[in-house]
Design an enzyme around this catalytic site. Structure first.
Site, PDB file in Angstrom:
ATOM      1  N   TYR A 169      95.105  83.942  55.890  1.00 24.43           N
ATOM      2  CA  TYR A 169      94.155  84.769  55.373  1.00 24.43           C
ATOM      3  C   TYR A 169      93.556  83.933  54.420  1.00 24.43           C
ATOM      4  O   TYR A 169      92.353  84.175  54.144  1.00 24.43           O
ATOM      5  CB  TYR A 169      94.697  86.370  55.097  1.00 24.43           C
ATOM      6  CG  TYR A 169      93.601  86.966  54.444  1.00 24.43           C
ATOM      7  CD1 TYR A 169      92.849  87.756  55.331  1.00 24.43           C
ATOM      8  CD2 TYR A 169      93.418  87.251  53.337  1.00 24.43           C
ATOM      9  CE1 TYR A 169      91.726  88.687  54.725  1.00 24.43           C
ATOM     10  CE2 TYR A 169      92.548  87.953  52.546  1.00 24.43           C
ATOM     11  CZ  TYR A 169      91.582  88.650  53.442  1.00 24.43           C
ATOM     12  OH  TYR A 169      90.926  89.448  52.791  1.00 24.43           O
ATOM     13  N   SER A 171      87.039  86.880  49.454  1.00 29.24           N
ATOM     14  CA  SER A 171      88.135  87.372  48.730  1.00 29.24           C
ATOM     15  C   SER A 171      88.599  86.722  47.410  1.00 29.24           C
ATOM     16  O   SER A 171      88.217  85.460  47.545  1.00 29.24           O
ATOM     17  CB  SER A 171      89.504  87.452  49.771  1.00 29.24           C
ATOM     18  OG  SER A 171      90.759  87.918  49.172  1.00 29.24           O
TER      19      SER A 171
END
Length: 252
Positions: free
Chosen positions: A152, A139
């Site tokens: 995350y 990400s």
């Protein structure tokens, strides 16, 4: 590596980025297996597409990964591409008393241990193939964290570092190691994200990503233009500004 004639496993293939990438690779002439926890979602992904297959898998469960990998290799001995795409993302409140660690623990189990365990189970098989590819989906938040989702962001930073290490260790093998680092994309990863302003439309992300995979010498990091602000923030000396902009504008 060739873009057709492969046998590809896509975890998290029941929705979002995983579903659309799986369909795109299938359309190029690949056998594609989508895996995830929800059989009905996987069936939707493969509906009407000969050469696509669905297998249930809980990437949080080490025993289930071992079962899955053994059966997968038996059913698809030509498997040569693994996409570690499955992941979860949720907000955490570290001002709570007591702090609830359930989100962080589930995130680590899914986003870090899951790909590590699955890769370990499949890597001997992949190394035996004439040409193989391992793709880890990270990400943009691996490079500039979203403070509202610390586990995350940390999990994707860990996957970035792990991918770099794997690439080095596997450099003299038949396995090519690639990192795919999306920006915020309009998917169902978090509630309301499908229509959230400022996030990249899913179709646009898939189209730009497939262009990179279509290059004969695919980049070691596949990073669409929208993600490059985060990817290059520290190197450009703009980390503090980008971090503030990202977190001050968050509306999740």
């Amino acid at each position: 590596m060739k873009t057709s004639g492969n046998t590809i496993l896509m975890t998290g293939g029941g929705s979002g980025i995983g579903r659309e990438l799986a369909r795109e690779f299938h359309a190029l002439g690949n056998t594609v297996i989508v895996a995830g926890r929800t059989a009905s979602s996987l069936d939707e992904t493969i509906a009407g597409r000969e050469g696509m297959h669905a297998r249930t898998l809980d990437v949080q469960d080490g025993d289930d990964i071992a079962r899955f990998a053994k059966a997968l290799i038996a059913d698809f001995p030509e498997l040569n591409v693994l996409f570690n795409n499955a992941g979860v993302m949720a907000k955490e409140d570290w001002l709570a008393d007591p702090v609830d660690l359930s989100v962080a623990e589930a995130t680590v189990a899914t986003n870090i241990l899951g790909p590590m365990r699955l890769t370990a189970a499949l890597l001997p098989h992949l190394r035996a193939q004439p040409a193989a590819r391992l793709v880890n989906v990270t990400s943009g938040l691996a490079f500039v964290p979203l403070a509202h989702t610390p586990a995350y962001s940390a999990s994707k930073a860990a996957m970035h570092a792990w991918t770099q290490s794997l690439r080095y260790q596997l450099q003299d093998t038949s396995v090519e190691v690639i990192e795919l680092a999306p920006p915020g994309v309009q998917t169902g990863l978090t509630p309301g994200q499908e229509t959230r302003e400022g996030y990249m439309p899913l179709a646009d992300f898939i189209a730009e990503t497939m262009e990179s995979f279509g290059i004969e010498d695919t980049p070691a990091e596949v990073c669409v233009q929208r993600a490059k602000l985060l990817r290059g923030a520290e190197a450009s000396g703009n980390f503090d500004q980008v971090f503030k902009m990202l977190n001050d504008s968050y509306q999740g």
